[in-house]
Design a protein around this motif. Structure first.
Motif, short mmCIF file in Angstrom:
data_model
loop_
_atom_site.label_atom_id
_atom_site.label_comp_id
_atom_site.label_asym_id
_atom_site.label_seq_id
_atom_site.Cartn_x
_atom_site.Cartn_y
_atom_site.Cartn_z
N LYS A 96 154.62 34.50 12.07
CA LYS A 96 153.68 34.53 13.17
C LYS A 96 153.72 32.91 13.55
O LYS A 96 153.49 32.17 12.72
CB LYS A 96 152.11 35.04 12.88
CG LYS A 96 151.41 34.75 13.79
CD LYS A 96 149.86 35.22 13.35
CE LYS A 96 148.86 35.39 14.33
NZ LYS A 96 148.83 36.45 15.11
N GLY B 57 141.32 29.71 22.73
CA GLY B 57 141.56 29.53 21.44
C GLY B 57 142.64 28.54 21.20
O GLY B 57 142.48 27.75 20.08
N MET B 58 143.61 28.58 21.65
CA MET B 58 144.85 27.43 21.55
C MET B 58 144.50 25.87 21.55
O MET B 58 144.94 24.90 21.05
CB MET B 58 146.03 27.66 22.24
CG MET B 58 145.88 27.28 23.47
SD MET B 58 147.54 26.97 24.35
CE MET B 58 147.22 26.79 26.13
N LEU C 50 145.18 30.49 26.66
CA LEU C 50 144.05 31.01 25.93
C LEU C 50 143.15 29.61 25.35
O LEU C 50 143.62 28.74 24.80
CB LEU C 50 144.43 31.71 24.62
CG LEU C 50 145.16 33.28 24.89
CD1 LEU C 50 145.62 33.77 23.50
CD2 LEU C 50 144.34 34.03 25.69
N THR D 278 150.02 29.56 26.88
CA THR D 278 150.49 31.06 26.54
C THR D 278 150.25 31.94 27.49
O THR D 278 149.50 31.69 28.56
CB THR D 278 149.25 31.31 25.34
OG1 THR D 278 147.74 31.20 26.17
CG2 THR D 278 149.27 30.31 24.10
N GLN E 130 151.10 25.43 18.62
CA GLN E 130 150.74 24.44 17.81
C GLN E 130 151.91 24.20 16.65
O GLN E 130 151.81 23.10 16.23
CB GLN E 130 149.31 24.32 17.49
CG GLN E 130 148.89 25.52 16.82
CD GLN E 130 147.90 26.43 17.87
OE1 GLN E 130 148.56 26.54 18.66
NE2 GLN E 130 146.89 27.20 17.32
N SER F 289 154.22 35.25 18.20
CA SER F 289 153.11 35.63 17.22
C SER F 289 153.50 37.00 16.52
O SER F 289 152.79 37.26 15.36
CB SER F 289 151.94 35.45 17.77
OG SER F 289 151.70 36.40 18.98
N ARG F 290 153.97 38.06 17.38
CA ARG F 290 154.11 39.32 16.74
C ARG F 290 155.62 39.84 17.00
O ARG F 290 155.76 40.98 17.07
CB ARG F 290 153.20 40.21 17.47
CG ARG F 290 151.67 39.75 17.59
CD ARG F 290 150.87 40.77 18.37
NE ARG F 290 149.48 40.16 18.60
CZ ARG F 290 148.74 41.04 19.11
NH1 ARG F 290 148.56 42.13 19.48
NH2 ARG F 290 147.30 40.20 19.55
N TYR G 46 152.37 30.21 16.42
CA TYR G 46 151.66 29.44 17.71
C TYR G 46 152.13 28.23 18.38
O TYR G 46 153.09 27.60 17.51
CB TYR G 46 150.17 29.41 17.29
CG TYR G 46 149.38 30.77 17.19
CD1 TYR G 46 149.68 31.80 17.48
CD2 TYR G 46 148.05 30.56 16.72
CE1 TYR G 46 148.94 32.70 17.51
CE2 TYR G 46 147.36 31.36 16.69
CZ TYR G 46 147.61 32.84 16.87
OH TYR G 46 146.77 33.75 16.77
N ALA H 170 153.87 33.74 23.09
CA ALA H 170 153.66 35.18 23.50
C ALA H 170 153.73 36.08 22.33
O ALA H 170 154.12 35.56 21.16
CB ALA H 170 154.60 35.57 24.52
N ARG H 171 153.45 37.25 22.66
CA ARG H 171 153.28 38.13 21.42
C ARG H 171 154.86 38.20 20.78
O ARG H 171 155.10 38.23 19.59
CB ARG H 171 152.47 39.50 21.74
CG ARG H 171 151.10 39.19 22.12
CD ARG H 171 150.63 40.46 22.60
NE ARG H 171 149.06 40.23 22.86
CZ ARG H 171 148.14 40.94 23.14
NH1 ARG H 171 148.29 42.34 23.15
NH2 ARG H 171 147.09 40.55 23.59
P1 A2P Z 1 148.32 36.65 18.70
O1 A2P Z 1 149.37 37.45 18.50
O2 A2P Z 1 147.28 36.14 17.52
O3 A2P Z 1 147.37 37.36 19.71
P2 A2P Z 1 148.02 37.12 24.88
O4 A2P Z 1 149.15 38.28 24.95
O5 A2P Z 1 146.79 37.79 24.24
O6 A2P Z 1 147.76 36.56 26.14
O7 A2P Z 1 148.51 35.77 23.81
C1 A2P Z 1 149.53 35.01 23.98
C2 A2P Z 1 149.89 34.31 22.71
O8 A2P Z 1 148.79 33.34 22.42
C3 A2P Z 1 149.96 35.22 21.73
O9 A2P Z 1 151.20 34.95 20.87
C4 A2P Z 1 148.84 35.15 20.96
O10 A2P Z 1 148.89 35.48 19.67
C5 A2P Z 1 148.58 33.63 21.09
N1 A2P Z 1 147.35 33.10 20.58
C6 A2P Z 1 146.28 33.65 20.22
N2 A2P Z 1 145.12 32.97 19.93
C7 A2P Z 1 145.75 31.55 19.75
C8 A2P Z 1 145.47 30.39 19.34
N3 A2P Z 1 144.24 30.15 18.75
N4 A2P Z 1 146.45 29.33 19.48
C9 A2P Z 1 147.51 29.73 19.81
N5 A2P Z 1 147.77 30.84 20.30
C10 A2P Z 1 147.03 31.74 20.09
#
Ligand code: A2P
Length: 424
Positions: A354, A386-387, A384, A287, A358, A347-348, A356, A320-321
């Motif tokens: 949305k 979180g991923m 990230l 990410t 995964q 995701s946005r 990810y 990416a967003r």
């Molecule tokens: P999100 O739109 O939910 O924030 P960033 O631009 O903040 O670096 O994030 C890069 C990408 O990683 C965004 O699309 C973001 O989505 C996504 N992301 C955020 N949390 C997770 C997660 N737990 N698993 C996978 N992707 C994630």
């Protein structure tokens, strides 16, 4: 009266000495990896140092392989019952001299520091267990150079480029920064990182610590056969709670102009390294700025392809967003589909669900499992924190849907140095 052991024997000098696990503050780049890795919370930090609590540490070694600099791998002989306290360690600028032990005859003998202790086996085919990823590189990885330049002897690099790689009107200001090392040797491999000192001091007057960044260019330079490398840096404007707190180093780097100079230490990292045999396949999952090492590996393969030295498959999952906030979108899309299988998780993106990385791994599970089954395939995860869990779960369900056992596949990937995870 001389000290005695439980057995009633006079204590030898060795029974009065214990090894204390310590972190070298001069080498540590405060990346937090050790604190995250420690299974028993023996590692903590303040604004100055990362430290090990001698009353908790059981020398399990889990923190040692993931440390990018080796700062964690210090074992000082100290007198039993007199370990360096946390308060001592928080105040250090460097490791202390070894303690002197009073001898039987009143002389003093100097206890010897034992750095570089070997990593103990975890029982998994001799590979230490350090979380989700492997602590050894793939078998065909090149030999990395590490810690050539340290806090005591940083190298000066010159900025030769600073370009925005996300659309101008988006919130994500991500920069591609090219540093040139002139005539100073700075050998790197794809997957390694460097650290940079932002100028200035913190509120207590101490120089800022160096911040670590993954290298985004291949080993032979951002520009082939030039002594330069690139970084992918995101301008940080908020803290983890969303308060406006501009990141010290990211803003310094993103504002650099051509011909400015920076202080660099490194290179770091000896496991998150790409395979080098021509049949190697690489699955890359990232990410945002976690794309830096993936760009380095992809570009290495592209240059190798030209020289007919790469014949494997590349599969990329990139989150990416939006498309406009995905670093390097344009150049990535110019790569031929038969060279790299690109899967973008946005995701946005307005009007789109949305997604990810995964989610896409699950969608492409048959192809992912086919590659995982091949011992020529290595997997890299960067981005990230979180991923990480989501990606591992997606790999597990992909394996399960093909009738496999993730626990077995995971253990094999780790033991063979084929699964590498760097999240932050
Ligand atoms: P999100 O739109 O939910 O924030 P960033 O631009 O903040 O670096 O994030 C890069 C990408 O990683 C965004 O699309 C973001 O989505 C996504 N992301 C955020 N949390 C997770 C997660 N737990 N698993 C996978 N992707 C994630």
């Amino acid at each position: 009266m001389s000290a005695s052991t439980d057995s009633g024997q006079p204590a030898s000098s060795s029974t009065r000495i214990m090894k204390q696990h310590l972190i070298d503050p001069e080498v540590c780049i405060r990346c937090n990896t050790c604190e995250e890795t420690c299974p028993i919370d023996a590692i903590t930090h303040d604004s100055n140092n990362y430290v090990v609590d001698a009353t908790i540490c059981n020398h399990c070694m889990a923190c040692v392989p993931p440390c990018p600099t080796g700062a964690i791998d210090n074992w000082l002989n100290v007198l039993t019952g007199r370990p360096h306290t946390l308060e001592d360690q928080f105040s250090w600028e460097e490791l202390p001299p070894v303690q002197e032990e009073p001898g039987m005859d009143g002389s003093v003998s100097v206890a010897v520091a034992a750095a570089g202790v070997l990593v103990e086996d975890s029982g998994l085919d001799g590979v230490p267990s350090t979380g989700a990823g492997s602590s050894i590189p793939p078998w065909s990885a090149a030999q990395p150079q590490v810690n050539l330049y340290t806090h005591k002897n940083p190298v000066t690099a010159t900025v030769v480029g600073n370009y925005r790689v996300t659309d101008e009107d988006t919130e994500s200001d991500i920069r591609h920064i090219v540093l040139d090392f002139g005539a100073v040797p700075f050998p790197v491999l794809e997957g390694q990182s460097i650290a940079i000192f932002p100028p200035g001091t913190d509120s207590s007057g101490r120089a800022f610590h160096a911040r670590q960044y993954s290298i985004a260019s291949p080993r032979d330079g951002e520009r082939p056969r030039y002594n330069n490398l690139s970084l992918t840096v995101k301008r940080v404007m908020t803290d983890s709670e969303g308060n406006v707190v501009p990141g010290i180093c990211s803003n310094y780097l993103c504002d650099l102009k051509k011909n400015d100079t920076v202080q660099v230490i490194g290179p770091f990292g000896s496991t998150f390294l790409m395979p080098n045999h021509p049949e190697a396949n690489i699955i890359m999952i990232c990410t945002g700025t976690g794309s830096a090492p993936m760009r380095a590996m992809t570009e290495r393969c592209r240059r190798q392809l030209k020289e007919k030295a790469f014949n494997g498959k590349l599969m990329l999952f990139f989150g990416a967003r939006t498309q406009r906030e995905l670093p390097y979108f344009g150049p990535l899309m110019n790569l031929p589909a038969d060279f790299i299988d690109i899967n973008l998780a946005l995701s946005r993106e307005p009007g789109q669900p949305k997604r990810y990385v995964q989610d896409l791994i699950r969608e492409r599970s048959a192809d992912v499992v086919r590659l995982l089954d091949n011992e020529n395939t290595s997997v890299y995860v960067c981005g990230l924190k979180g991923m990480e869990e989501g990606v591992l779960q997606a790999l597990e369900s992909a394996t399960g849907s093909a009738g496999g056992q993730w626990a077995e596949v995971h253990a094999k990937l780790k033991a063979q140095g084929r699964l590498h995870v760097e999240t932050y």
